[in-house]
Design an enzyme around this catalytic site. Structure first.
Site, PDB file in Angstrom:
ATOM      1  N   ASP A 192       0.845  -1.187   0.000  1.00  0.00           N
ATOM      2  CA  ASP A 192       0.000   0.000   0.000  1.00  0.00           C
ATOM      3  C   ASP A 192       0.885   1.244   0.000  1.00  0.00           C
ATOM      4  O   ASP A 192       1.832   1.332   0.783  1.00  0.00           O
ATOM      5  CB  ASP A 192      -0.878   0.001   1.268  1.00  0.00           C
ATOM      6  N   ASP A 236      -3.346   4.517  -2.296  1.00  0.00           N
ATOM      7  CA  ASP A 236      -4.486   4.981  -1.498  1.00  0.00           C
ATOM      8  C   ASP A 236      -5.020   6.328  -2.006  1.00  0.00           C
ATOM      9  O   ASP A 236      -4.229   7.267  -2.205  1.00  0.00           O
ATOM     10  CB  ASP A 236      -3.999   5.131  -0.046  1.00  0.00           C
ATOM     11  N   GLU A 269      -6.458   3.629  -6.055  1.00  0.00           N
ATOM     12  CA  GLU A 269      -7.794   3.701  -5.455  1.00  0.00           C
ATOM     13  C   GLU A 269      -8.366   5.085  -5.769  1.00  0.00           C
ATOM     14  O   GLU A 269      -7.734   6.100  -5.453  1.00  0.00           O
ATOM     15  CB  GLU A 269      -7.705   3.504  -3.942  1.00  0.00           C
ATOM     16  N   HIS A 279     -11.258  -4.153   2.710  1.00  0.00           N
ATOM     17  CA  HIS A 279     -11.240  -3.823   4.143  1.00  0.00           C
ATOM     18  C   HIS A 279     -12.090  -2.600   4.501  1.00  0.00           C
ATOM     19  O   HIS A 279     -12.232  -2.291   5.674  1.00  0.00           O
ATOM     20  CB  HIS A 279      -9.786  -3.583   4.573  1.00  0.00           C
ATOM     21  N   ASP A 280     -12.602  -1.893   3.487  1.00  0.00           N
ATOM     22  CA  ASP A 280     -13.451  -0.723   3.744  1.00  0.00           C
ATOM     23  C   ASP A 280     -14.925  -1.017   3.502  1.00  0.00           C
ATOM     24  O   ASP A 280     -15.769  -0.127   3.656  1.00  0.00           O
ATOM     25  CB  ASP A 280     -13.064   0.438   2.803  1.00  0.00           C
TER      26      ASP A 280
HETATM   27  C1  NOJ Z   1      -8.702   4.406   1.797  1.00  0.00           C
HETATM   28  C2  NOJ Z   1      -8.328   3.255   2.673  1.00  0.00           C
HETATM   29  O1  NOJ Z   1      -8.650   2.055   2.022  1.00  0.00           O
HETATM   30  C3  NOJ Z   1      -9.051   3.449   3.973  1.00  0.00           C
HETATM   31  O2  NOJ Z   1      -8.976   2.311   4.795  1.00  0.00           O
HETATM   32  C4  NOJ Z   1      -8.486   4.670   4.639  1.00  0.00           C
HETATM   33  O3  NOJ Z   1      -9.219   4.958   5.804  1.00  0.00           O
HETATM   34  C5  NOJ Z   1      -8.544   5.899   3.711  1.00  0.00           C
HETATM   35  N1  NOJ Z   1      -8.170   5.604   2.368  1.00  0.00           N
HETATM   36  C6  NOJ Z   1      -7.622   6.981   4.218  1.00  0.00           C
HETATM   37  O4  NOJ Z   1      -6.290   6.601   4.019  1.00  0.00           O
END
Ligand code: NOJ
Length: 581
Positions: free
Chosen positions: A97, A199, A256, A329-330
């Site tokens: 990441d 990210d 992302e 994971h989100d």
């Molecule tokens: C995306 C990440 O996947 C998430 O887990 C994170 O809280 C935010 N970006 C901020 O970095």
């Protein structure tokens, strides 16, 4: 000739929750190393590892205090190197990441930057003067609640944080900051990693002026995404990153990108532009939002899911490349969100995997999906995630009743995806000898790897077969995607076409048997390539197929006049109707 990352399926490892080797209740690098043979047995070819760098863990590692240090809770650099060696020895690539929209407020750059306006680091972050009345420079709200600005008396200024105050945004306009990032990327590539998941990478380029925006209904703050996502310098920054780092390595990149359009994504991933290899878009994660946004009790509609996925598949069919995911994971657990976490848990987990892995692009799935792990229901005070804790506060403040808040958290908390991996029915699901940092899902006695390894019809064994197929089959890897219209149906089907080969992928989202009208003559079906329903291989092919609940089946079609060109004309319209009872 396709690249390795176009052939691979990625397995996402959430390090805190994968395997604890030292009995402190937190997963770690040695834990991962001890399970490399499992990853090999499962059959994945690449891993995306969530952040493992030094961090105060306000946002579970997405707040980095030192990009070159391993967080001691996860182990040492030697542990990292051993893990990488073992992954590579098993022909598994490792993608890390890269979190460079922001750092932790504990990072030495920020600690220096916050001291004064004349420090060499003063311009590393985004500082702005207060308004005349001393309030924040504009009305943007941060993603995790409150204002997106925090005041620092030593500078008499506010700094911008699109996420929590512990995550100050880096100033990408500063070329020195960009050089710092390129150096740290080289550091990890030189260690031998195979790429980066980047990210919120399309938030790097901020507008020149921080103007107020219309406030969100019921909120004192405004949404910044429409003016921050895909900002003016975005393509230039990514191209520079390619030029300064990526072109020297064979590394793969996936960005992302919240609020990215298919057209933008095509530009980001067009190989001729030398920016990124692929992007994670979010459109299909917005389809079950409600009155309060993401936290909702709304159930998705299949027609929305189809429409969104079809749109992205078609947009990047010829130029660019899709990164595919249903969960991470989100997000909630896929089987709870898009399948049936109760009676048809296993069938729907297999179906969703088929739907995902047979689309065109590089699929990513989260640890535990291969077991059909589900959402968790915890007492509200047991949630650890900053986003969930904030939502609980905000929803209550906005007048949402306790029962609804609880249901919304059950549906959408990021902790659903973060509970420890369920290795066995032993204490703490075999994850650790110690009580884990986040509760184990109480269903671990029934849903765990050890049990699934004993059964050939398990979700785990189905994933093994699916992975072996999808990572070697040229039609799945490189074939064109063609939607198949299924008006008002509970079935999502599509075609993959490559050279002379045509596959029809059929996925039922119905909890009861469904009569599915084949969009071709039964004689056009050459064979069953793969099915989650055991009886499918022996069943006669007739014009109507009776699909089992949540069945997924891939059929190979003969190439003949009927299907040549793999066109999507009206006659491809498939219809399905509930089976006669
Ligand atoms: C995306 C990440 O996947 C998430 O887990 C994170 O809280 C935010 N970006 C901020 O970095």
């Amino acid at each position: 000739m396709s690249k390795w990352w176009q052939r691979a399926v990625f397995y996402q490892i959430y390090p805190q929750s994968f395997k604890d080797s030292d009995g402190d209740g937190i997963g770690d690098l040695r834990g991962i190393t001890s399970k490399v043979s499992y990853l090999h047995e499962l059959g994945i070819q690449a891993v995306w590892l969530n952040p493992i760098y030094a961090s105060p863990m306000i946002d579970n590692g997405y707040d980095i205090a030192d990009y070159r240090q391993i967080n001691p809770v996860y182990g040492t650099m030697a542990d990292f190197e051993e893990m990488l060696t073992q992954l590579h020895a098993h022909q598994i690539k490792l993608v890390m990441d890269l979190v460079v929209n922001h750092t932790s407020d504990q990072h030495p750059w920020f600690q220096a930057s916050r001291q004064s306006r004349d420090d060499p680091f003063s311009d590393y972050y985004i500082w702005a003067d207060p308004r005349a009345d001393g309030s924040a420079p504009n009305n943007w709200g941060s993603t995790f609640g409150g204002s997106a600005w925090t005041y620092v008396p030593a500078r008499g200024q506010y700094y911008l944080h699109l996420f929590s105050p512990a995550q100050p945004d880096l100033n990408w306009r500063n070329p020195v900051v960009r050089e710092e990032v390129y150096r740290l990327m080289r550091f990890w590539f030189d260690k031998g990693i195979d790429g980066f998941r980047m990210d919120v990478i399309n938030l790097l380029s901020k507008p020149e002026h921080f103007e107020d925006r219309p406030k969100d209904p019921g909120s004192e703050y405004a949404d910044f995404y429409p003016v921050v996502a895909n900002g003016p310098e975005m393509h230039a920054y990514l191209h520079e990153m390619y030029d300064r780092v990526l072109k020297d390595y064979e590394g793969m990149t996936v960005g992302e990108m919240p609020h990215v359009t298919p057209d933008e994504a095509k530009r980001y991933t067009d190989p001729a532009r030398h920016e990124l290899n692929m992007v994670f878009q979010f459109d299909h994660t917005y389809i079950d939002e409600g009155q309060y946004g993401k936290f909702s009790t709304v159930r998705f509609k299949l027609s929305d899911l189809k429409q969104t996925l079809d749109r992205w598949q078609l947009a990047l069919n010829e130029t660019g490349w899709n990164a595919l995911y249903l969960g991470n994971h989100d997000q909630p657990r896929v089987v709870s969100r898009f399948g049936d976490e109760h009676q048809h848990r296993e069938a729907s987990a297999k179906m969703l995997a088929t739907l995902l892995l047979c689309q065109k692009g590089t699929p990513f799935f989260l640890q535990g999906d291969e077991l059909g792990m589900t959402n968790v229901h915890l007492p509200l005070e047991a949630y650890r995630d900053i986003d969930t804790r904030n939502a609980i506060r905000m929803l209550s403040r906005q007048g949402c009743g306790v029962a609804d808040v609880r249901q919304m958290v059950y549906n959408k908390s990021r902790d659903n995806a973060r509970t420890p991996f369920q290795w066995s029915s032993a204490e703490h699901a075999g994850f650790s000898t110690h009580a884990p940092w986040l509760a184990v899902n109480p269903n671990f006695a029934a849903i765990n790897l050890a049990e699934q390894q004993t059964r050939t019809d398990s979700v785990f064994h189905y994933y093994q077969r699916l992975l072996a197929f999808c990572q070697t089959d040229e039609t799945i890897i490189a074939g064109d995607y063609r939607p198949v219209a299924t008006a008002d149906s509970a079935v999502y089907s599509y075609m993959r076409c490559h050279g002379e080969t045509r596959y029809l992928v059929i996925c039922s989202f119905a909890a009861t048997p469904v009569r599915y009208l084949l969009p071709v003559e039964p004689e056009a079906v050459a064979r069953v390539v793969l099915s989650s329903a055991e009886e499918r291989a022996h069943a006669a092919v007739t014009q109507y197929l009776t699909l089992a609940p949540f069945e997924a089946t891939v059929l190979a079609l003969n190439t003949n006049e009927e299907v040549s060109g793999c066109s999507v004309s009206g006659r491809w319209r498939a219809q399905s109707e509930p089976a006669q009872r």
